[in-house]
Design a protein around this motif. Structure first.
Motif, short mmCIF file in Angstrom:
data_model
loop_
_atom_site.label_atom_id
_atom_site.label_comp_id
_atom_site.label_asym_id
_atom_site.label_seq_id
_atom_site.Cartn_x
_atom_site.Cartn_y
_atom_site.Cartn_z
N VAL A 134 0.72 -1.13 0.12
CA VAL A 134 -0.03 -0.09 -0.16
C VAL A 134 1.01 1.24 -0.07
CG1 VAL A 134 -1.97 -1.19 1.13
CG2 VAL A 134 -0.09 0.02 2.49
N SER A 135 0.39 2.37 -0.49
CA SER A 135 1.12 3.72 -0.70
C SER A 135 0.53 4.39 0.56
CB SER A 135 0.68 4.47 -1.99
OG SER A 135 1.15 3.79 -2.93
N LEU A 142 -2.20 6.35 7.39
CA LEU A 142 -1.82 5.16 8.17
C LEU A 142 -2.78 3.88 8.16
CD1 LEU A 142 0.75 6.68 10.92
CD2 LEU A 142 1.30 5.32 8.90
N SER A 143 -3.97 4.16 8.05
CA SER A 143 -5.11 3.33 8.13
C SER A 143 -4.75 2.26 6.94
CB SER A 143 -6.28 3.75 7.96
OG SER A 143 -6.59 4.58 6.82
N ARG A 144 -4.06 2.65 5.95
CA ARG A 144 -3.77 1.73 4.73
C ARG A 144 -3.12 0.59 5.32
NH1 ARG A 144 -2.59 6.32 0.20
NH2 ARG A 144 -4.82 7.09 0.17
N VAL A 145 -1.96 0.88 6.32
CA VAL A 145 -1.25 0.01 6.72
C VAL A 145 -1.96 -1.11 7.65
CG1 VAL A 145 0.88 -0.54 8.21
CG2 VAL A 145 0.64 1.69 7.24
N SER A 146 -2.93 -0.51 8.33
CA SER A 146 -3.74 -1.47 9.23
C SER A 146 -4.51 -2.51 8.44
CB SER A 146 -4.78 -0.81 9.86
OG SER A 146 -4.01 -0.14 11.16
N HIS A 147 -4.96 -1.98 7.15
CA HIS A 147 -5.75 -2.98 6.14
C HIS A 147 -4.78 -3.80 5.49
CE1 HIS A 147 -8.64 0.88 5.47
NE2 HIS A 147 -8.96 0.06 6.67
N LEU A 148 -3.67 -3.45 5.16
CA LEU A 148 -2.67 -4.35 4.57
C LEU A 148 -2.37 -5.63 5.70
CD1 LEU A 148 -0.97 -5.28 2.11
CD2 LEU A 148 0.77 -3.81 3.26
N SER A 154 1.26 -13.05 1.92
CA SER A 154 2.42 -13.95 2.64
C SER A 154 3.57 -12.52 2.70
CB SER A 154 2.73 -14.92 1.40
OG SER A 154 1.93 -15.90 1.55
N VAL A 155 3.58 -11.86 1.98
CA VAL A 155 4.58 -10.59 1.79
C VAL A 155 3.96 -9.45 1.85
CG1 VAL A 155 6.71 -9.74 0.64
CG2 VAL A 155 6.47 -12.21 0.87
N ARG A 156 4.34 -8.60 2.63
CA ARG A 156 3.76 -7.03 2.61
C ARG A 156 4.69 -6.14 2.55
NH1 ARG A 156 1.35 -10.21 6.67
NH2 ARG A 156 -0.80 -10.54 6.52
N PHE A 157 4.31 -4.97 1.81
CA PHE A 157 5.34 -3.77 1.78
C PHE A 157 4.66 -2.37 1.76
CE2 PHE A 157 4.41 -4.90 -2.74
CZ PHE A 157 4.47 -3.63 -3.50
N LEU A 158 5.22 -1.46 2.00
CA LEU A 158 4.68 0.03 1.82
C LEU A 158 5.55 0.68 0.88
CD1 LEU A 158 4.39 0.44 5.95
CD2 LEU A 158 2.82 -0.33 4.58
N SER A 159 4.95 1.59 0.10
CA SER A 159 5.63 2.60 -0.66
C SER A 159 5.14 3.84 -0.07
CB SER A 159 5.06 2.34 -2.04
OG SER A 159 5.60 3.51 -2.60
N ASP A 171 3.16 1.18 12.97
CA ASP A 171 3.14 -0.48 13.46
C ASP A 171 3.82 -1.20 12.16
OD1 ASP A 171 2.62 -2.76 14.26
OD2 ASP A 171 0.42 -2.52 14.41
N LEU A 172 4.81 -1.66 12.32
CA LEU A 172 5.41 -2.50 11.15
C LEU A 172 5.15 -3.81 11.43
CD1 LEU A 172 8.76 -0.20 10.64
CD2 LEU A 172 6.60 -0.31 9.30
#
Length: 248
Positions: A134-135, A142-148, A154-159, A171-172
């Motif tokens: 998610v971007s 930051l709610s996008r991070v929670s959704h991800l 299996s593998v999650r990343f942030l742009s 929160d990583l």
């Protein structure tokens, strides 16, 4: 299509075009590029940046025999609300069949990503060769991070690009990789090195791979990618094999 994007090998665009939903979209490079060719007969971008399905491209990765890192929809967003679920199914079907590639799917529409993955992978995780990201351009996103984190990936990343403001504490948990970069192009908004340091240090503390892509239109007085007298190459960066192993 080959690309100059440092964190991938090639791009695959079974959809082109999009609409803006947050400040990170304001100076979209894909829109700027596409609109240059609006109305040019016979050009792939004759329709400019209008959302366009490209079914003729759906099976392209199946013909690429050598393994690649593939950025999916660099010129769109696979989870745009106007893309039918059955078309997204076809994109995921290709990614599942082309198991020898690593696909990087990035979206700003994080709740739609989460909901789709929960429907498709009800009792299992998404295959390891499909990375979901998610971007996040500022703390309001930051709610996008929670959704991800809530998605069966299996593998999650942030742009974190373009980074437009400090993110604060992130929160990583179960995040494997963070890309950070400044905005480029006409009217690029400045990137404060303090914001980058904050994310970098959180990644180091959490053992999360960190990749600094670019300063964009801003250049620090130190020059290059150096901060605090340390080169960015000293920090953990993504290694595809490492993260395939980590997902085992």
């Amino acid at each position: 299509m080959t690309t100059s994007i440092e964190w991938t090998d090639t791009t695959w665009n079974p959809v082109t075009g999009c609409t803006k939903i947050s400040p990170g979209c304001d100076r979209c490079y894909a829109e700027r590029f596409s609109e240059r060719f609006r109305g040019v007969a016979g050009n792939h971008f004759e329709q400019g940046f209008d959302l366009t399905l490209r079914p003729e491209r759906l099976e392209q990765p199946l013909h690429w025999r050598q393994p690649r890192m593939v950025f999916v929809n660099s010129m769109s967003d696979l989870f745009h609300k106007d893309i039918p679920d059955d078309y997204i199914d076809r994109v995921f079907g290709t990614m599942e069949r082309a198991w020898w590639h690593t696909f990087q799917v990035l979206t700003k529409r994080s709740s739609l990503l989460r909901d789709y993955l929960k429907r498709r992978y009800r009792d299992r995780l998404c295959p390891r060769n499909i990375w979901l990201g998610v971007s996040v351009e500022d703390s309001a996103r930051l709610s996008r991070v929670s959704h991800l984190q809530d998605a069966p990936a299996s593998v999650r990343f942030l742009s974190v690009e373009p980074l437009l403001a400090p993110l604060g504490a992130v929160d990583l948990t179960n995040i494997h990789w963070v890309i950070v970069g400044g905005e480029s192009g006409p009217g690029a908004r400045p990137l404060d090195p303090v914001w980058v340091r904050g994310i970098r240090d959180q990644c180091l503390d959490a053992g999360v791979a960190f990749f600094f892509k670019q300063w964009g239109g801003f250049r620090p007085k130190t020059g290059g990618r150096s901060l605090d007298g340390r080169e960015w190459s000293e920090f953990p960066t993504i290694e595809p094999e490492t993260y395939r192993d980590a997902a085992e």
